[in-house]
Design a protein around this motif. Structure first.
Motif, short mmCIF file in Angstrom:
data_model
loop_
_atom_site.label_atom_id
_atom_site.label_comp_id
_atom_site.label_asym_id
_atom_site.label_seq_id
_atom_site.Cartn_x
_atom_site.Cartn_y
_atom_site.Cartn_z
N THR A 1 0.72 -1.17 0.01
CA THR A 1 -0.06 0.16 0.07
C THR A 1 0.75 1.20 -0.11
O THR A 1 1.50 1.35 0.95
N PRO A 2 0.57 2.10 -0.73
CA PRO A 2 1.28 3.31 -0.86
C PRO A 2 1.32 4.09 0.40
O PRO A 2 0.21 4.37 0.96
N GLY A 3 2.46 4.75 0.76
CA GLY A 3 2.40 5.58 2.02
C GLY A 3 2.06 6.98 1.94
O GLY A 3 2.10 7.34 0.77
N VAL A 4 1.82 7.73 3.09
CA VAL A 4 1.26 8.85 2.91
C VAL A 4 2.61 9.75 2.58
O VAL A 4 3.59 9.37 2.87
N GLY A 5 2.42 10.74 1.51
CA GLY A 5 3.25 11.47 1.04
C GLY A 5 3.76 11.07 -0.37
O GLY A 5 4.23 11.83 -1.05
N LYS A 6 3.42 9.94 -0.72
CA LYS A 6 3.85 9.28 -2.15
C LYS A 6 3.06 9.97 -3.19
O LYS A 6 1.51 10.20 -2.92
N ASN A 7 3.59 10.39 -4.17
CA ASN A 7 2.87 10.83 -5.52
C ASN A 7 2.35 9.74 -6.25
O ASN A 7 3.16 8.66 -6.43
N VAL A 8 1.10 9.63 -6.61
CA VAL A 8 0.61 8.40 -7.30
C VAL A 8 -0.40 8.93 -8.49
O VAL A 8 -0.69 10.07 -8.51
N LYS A 9 -0.23 7.85 -9.43
CA LYS A 9 -1.45 8.05 -10.40
C LYS A 9 -2.54 7.45 -10.26
O LYS A 9 -2.62 6.42 -10.05
N THR A 10 -3.71 8.18 -10.39
CA THR A 10 -5.14 7.83 -10.34
C THR A 10 -5.86 7.68 -11.47
O THR A 10 -5.51 8.49 -12.33
N PRO A 11 -7.06 6.96 -11.32
CA PRO A 11 -7.90 7.00 -12.64
C PRO A 11 -8.21 8.62 -12.85
O PRO A 11 -8.69 8.86 -13.93
N ASP A 12 -8.32 9.62 -11.68
CA ASP A 12 -8.77 10.60 -11.97
C ASP A 12 -7.63 11.80 -11.99
O ASP A 12 -7.48 13.01 -12.02
N GLY A 13 -6.34 11.17 -12.27
CA GLY A 13 -5.19 12.02 -12.40
C GLY A 13 -4.05 11.98 -11.39
O GLY A 13 -4.02 11.05 -10.45
N VAL B 1 2.36 4.32 -7.64
CA VAL B 1 3.28 5.06 -7.16
C VAL B 1 4.24 5.78 -8.38
O VAL B 1 4.49 5.11 -9.27
N ILE B 2 4.39 7.10 -8.51
CA ILE B 2 5.10 7.66 -9.55
C ILE B 2 6.75 7.65 -8.90
O ILE B 2 6.79 8.44 -7.74
N PRO B 3 7.79 7.08 -9.47
CA PRO B 3 8.93 7.21 -8.69
C PRO B 3 9.26 8.42 -8.77
O PRO B 3 9.36 9.40 -9.59
#
Length: 107
Positions: free
Chosen positions: A53-65, A101-103
């Motif tokens: 599970t991605p942690g708090v503060g991680k930048n992620v790509k979602t279906p909404d952006g 997660v966006i590296p």
């Protein structure tokens, strides 16, 4: 639930089945005797769920952006992600499989 069967699930890394069995044990008050055995499985299960599970503060790509994780609930397999720009953002809950997660750029 037999401790041996739960041990086999851990060895096989079958965390989906383990999650199902653990939720049944915790949901049933008559299983309190099983509680003394649950701690070790919960620990193994929790570590795996946290890892996935991605942690708090991680930048992620979602279906909404693209957004930033503001809350992470590994045992439920969900994250809350803030998307949009300051002053005009939204927070939405996603299943962890719906985000990636966006590296970080290594410059």
């Amino acid at each position: 639930y037999l401790e041996k069967k739960l041990d086999e699930l851990v060895e096989k890394r079958d965390y989906e089945t383990l999650r199902d069995k653990m939720s049944r044990i915790f949901a049933c008050p008559c299983c309190l005797n099983g509680f003394k055995h649950c701690r070790k499985y919960l620990e193994v299960f929790s570590k795996e769920e946290i890892r996935k599970t991605p942690g708090v503060g991680k930048n992620v790509k979602t279906p909404d952006g693209i957004g930033t994780v503001v809350e992470s609930v590994p045992l439920r397999g969900t994250v809350k992600v803030k998307t949009g720009e300051e002053g005009n953002f939204t927070v939405k809950e996603y299943n962890r499989e719906a985000v990636s997660v966006i590296p970080k750029n290594k410059s």
